[in-house]
Motif scaffolding. Structure first.
Motif, PDB file in Angstrom:
ATOM      1  N   LEU A  10      -0.567  -6.890   2.787  1.00  0.00           N
ATOM      2  CA  LEU A  10      -0.616  -6.624   4.225  1.00  0.00           C
ATOM      3  C   LEU A  10      -1.809  -7.330   4.868  1.00  0.00           C
ATOM      4  CD1 LEU A  10       1.193  -4.210   3.171  1.00  0.00           C
ATOM      5  CD2 LEU A  10       0.319  -2.939   5.139  1.00  0.00           C
ATOM      6  N   THR A  11      -1.594  -7.814   6.076  1.00  0.00           N
ATOM      7  CA  THR A  11      -2.701  -8.288   6.890  1.00  0.00           C
ATOM      8  C   THR A  11      -3.346  -7.086   7.569  1.00  0.00           C
ATOM      9  OG1 THR A  11      -1.309  -8.590   8.845  1.00  0.00           O
ATOM     10  CG2 THR A  11      -1.493 -10.465   7.325  1.00  0.00           C
ATOM     11  N   ILE A  12      -4.507  -7.300   8.172  1.00  0.00           N
ATOM     12  CA  ILE A  12      -5.171  -6.204   8.881  1.00  0.00           C
ATOM     13  C   ILE A  12      -4.305  -5.713  10.030  1.00  0.00           C
ATOM     14  CG2 ILE A  12      -7.136  -5.627  10.364  1.00  0.00           C
ATOM     15  CD1 ILE A  12      -7.806  -5.629   7.416  1.00  0.00           C
ATOM     16  N   GLN A  13      -3.611  -6.629  10.710  1.00  0.00           N
ATOM     17  CA  GLN A  13      -2.741  -6.245  11.820  1.00  0.00           C
ATOM     18  C   GLN A  13      -1.582  -5.370  11.334  1.00  0.00           C
ATOM     19  OE1 GLN A  13      -3.819  -9.337  11.220  1.00  0.00           O
ATOM     20  NE2 GLN A  13      -5.255  -9.576  12.929  1.00  0.00           N
ATOM     21  N   LYS A  14      -0.982  -5.750  10.206  1.00  0.00           N
ATOM     22  CA  LYS A  14       0.120  -4.955   9.662  1.00  0.00           C
ATOM     23  C   LYS A  14      -0.380  -3.616   9.141  1.00  0.00           C
ATOM     24  CE  LYS A  14       3.254  -8.740   8.460  1.00  0.00           C
ATOM     25  NZ  LYS A  14       3.989  -9.431   7.372  1.00  0.00           N
ATOM     26  N   LEU A  15      -1.578  -3.616   8.571  1.00  0.00           N
ATOM     27  CA  LEU A  15      -2.155  -2.357   8.105  1.00  0.00           C
ATOM     28  C   LEU A  15      -2.355  -1.403   9.273  1.00  0.00           C
ATOM     29  CD1 LEU A  15      -3.476  -0.537   5.960  1.00  0.00           C
ATOM     30  CD2 LEU A  15      -5.639  -1.727   6.426  1.00  0.00           C
ATOM     31  N   ARG A  16      -2.873  -1.907  10.381  1.00  0.00           N
ATOM     32  CA  ARG A  16      -3.085  -1.060  11.550  1.00  0.00           C
ATOM     33  C   ARG A  16      -1.759  -0.473  12.039  1.00  0.00           C
ATOM     34  NH1 ARG A  16      -6.144  -3.996  14.174  1.00  0.00           N
ATOM     35  NH2 ARG A  16      -8.087  -2.795  14.231  1.00  0.00           N
ATOM     36  N   LYS A  17      -0.710  -1.279  12.079  1.00  0.00           N
ATOM     37  CA  LYS A  17       0.600  -0.789  12.523  1.00  0.00           C
ATOM     38  C   LYS A  17       1.121   0.289  11.586  1.00  0.00           C
ATOM     39  CE  LYS A  17       2.152  -4.920  15.003  1.00  0.00           C
ATOM     40  NZ  LYS A  17       3.173  -6.005  15.059  1.00  0.00           N
ATOM     41  N   GLU A  18       0.949   0.063  10.276  1.00  0.00           N
ATOM     42  CA  GLU A  18       1.398   1.060   9.301  1.00  0.00           C
ATOM     43  C   GLU A  18       0.643   2.370   9.464  1.00  0.00           C
ATOM     44  OE1 GLU A  18       3.564   1.441   6.882  1.00  0.00           O
ATOM     45  OE2 GLU A  18       4.564  -0.494   6.924  1.00  0.00           O
ATOM     46  N   VAL A  62     -11.824  -1.402   5.142  1.00  0.00           N
ATOM     47  CA  VAL A  62     -10.859  -2.140   4.323  1.00  0.00           C
ATOM     48  C   VAL A  62     -11.006  -3.643   4.538  1.00  0.00           C
ATOM     49  CG1 VAL A  62      -8.395  -2.633   4.017  1.00  0.00           C
ATOM     50  CG2 VAL A  62      -9.192  -0.262   4.155  1.00  0.00           C
ATOM     51  N   LYS A  63     -11.195  -4.052   5.767  1.00  0.00           N
ATOM     52  CA  LYS A  63     -11.366  -5.480   6.071  1.00  0.00           C
ATOM     53  C   LYS A  63     -12.574  -6.048   5.342  1.00  0.00           C
ATOM     54  CE  LYS A  63     -11.862  -8.659   9.992  1.00  0.00           C
ATOM     55  NZ  LYS A  63     -11.961  -8.736  11.486  1.00  0.00           N
ATOM     56  N   SER A  64     -13.674  -5.309   5.359  1.00  0.00           N
ATOM     57  CA  SER A  64     -14.888  -5.757   4.694  1.00  0.00           C
ATOM     58  C   SER A  64     -14.722  -5.767   3.178  1.00  0.00           C
ATOM     59  CB  SER A  64     -16.057  -4.852   5.092  1.00  0.00           C
ATOM     60  OG  SER A  64     -17.232  -5.209   4.409  1.00  0.00           O
ATOM     61  N   MET A  65     -14.121  -4.707   2.618  1.00  0.00           N
ATOM     62  CA  MET A  65     -13.955  -4.622   1.166  1.00  0.00           C
ATOM     63  C   MET A  65     -12.957  -5.656   0.659  1.00  0.00           C
ATOM     64  SD  MET A  65     -14.160  -0.506   0.371  1.00  0.00           S
ATOM     65  CE  MET A  65     -12.801  -0.066   1.469  1.00  0.00           C
TER      66      MET A  65
END
Length: 267
Positions: A237-245, A117-120
């Motif tokens: 969402l940021t990557i950090q928030k995505l990880r938490k979700e 997701v980060k790359s895309m």
């Protein structure tokens, strides 16, 4: 048992009233924001007018309204078909009961998806990734392209590349494996979804409205990251928030070996 001297209202009646009120409120939460709420209030008006003309003795109007209400029962089933289906599904998959059967995805799967997701997101590659419970969405999986592969960021990125035949539709992850790609999801008809969101986001909401799934979306136009669950959509969402979700929705607690390995790496 009577609480009021002029009413035969006791504990039994109180429980019944609370149950009816709870059921009506739950029904309202299902139809809120849809065209069905307008139909619902329209039917209330018809029943109210029918009651008034009955009291006034207007027999002809009363006869017409009674015929309308008779047909209205069938009309209700037709008009409220999506809401009825959603209600029955949620009863059968009550979240408080369903958590005892929750299939947790491994933390490695989460990291692989986040990497993809980060790359895309950086290169604005559109993506639609659905995390499903065991045996869920089998009809969509059967209609899509069966894969059955280990989850890896490279595979996910490859699938969603614009020049690949599988980039349209959704990718389904189940039991720590990519089970299918190019799966087409039902589009939500919720009018409250902002017009800035396209088909990909509406499909994510549509599948989460009637299924116990967690969906990750990457916008092709902006690269924005969004998630959908229980018919709701959270965007930006940021990557950090995505990880938490993802950890909260589909993650699992690390094993003792994983904890020890993590602590060793930190040292």
């Amino acid at each position: 048992m009577t609480f009021f001297g002029f009413l035969d209202f006791g504990l039994k009646e109180l429980i019944e009233t609370l149950l009816i009120a709870g059921a009506l409120y739950y029904l309202y939460t299902l139809i809120r924001g849809t065209f069905a709420i307008s139909v619902f209030f329209g039917l209330i008006i018809i029943f109210s007018v029918n009651a008034i003309v009955s009291v006034l003795g207007l027999t002809t109007i009363n006869f017409i309204l009674l015929r309308i209400t008779d047909v209205g029962i069938l009309a209700l089933v037709i008009l409220f078909q999506p809401e009825i289906r959603k209600l029955l599904y949620r009863i059968g998959h009550n979240t408080s009961f369903d958590r005892f059967f929750k299939t947790n995805e491994s933390n490695q799967v989460i990291e692989e998806v986040i990497s993809a997701v980060k790359s895309m997101s950086r290169v604005k590659t559109g993506a639609l990734i659905v995390f499903a419970r065991a045996s869920a969405l089998q009809d969509l999986v059967d209609a899509g392209h069966r894969i059955d592969a280990v989850v890896s960021s490279q595979l996910i990125e490859t699938i969603f590349q614009k020049d690949t035949p599988l980039h349209d539709g959704a990718l389904v992850i189940r039991d720590d494996r990519i089970v299918a790609a190019s799966c087409y999801l039902p589009i939500s008809q919720n009018p409250n979804i902002s017009s800035v969101f396209g088909t990909r986001h509406r499909a994510a909401v549509g599948i989460s409205e009637t299924n116990n799934v967690f969906v990750v979306i990457v916008s092709e136009e902006t690269g924005r990251i969004s998630v959908s669950k229980n018919g709701s959509l959270t965007s930006g969402l940021t990557i950090q928030k995505l990880r938490k979700e993802m950890e909260a929705q589909i993650g699992k607690e690390p094993t003792e070996n994983e904890v020890s390995f993590t602590e060793t790496k930190k040292e």
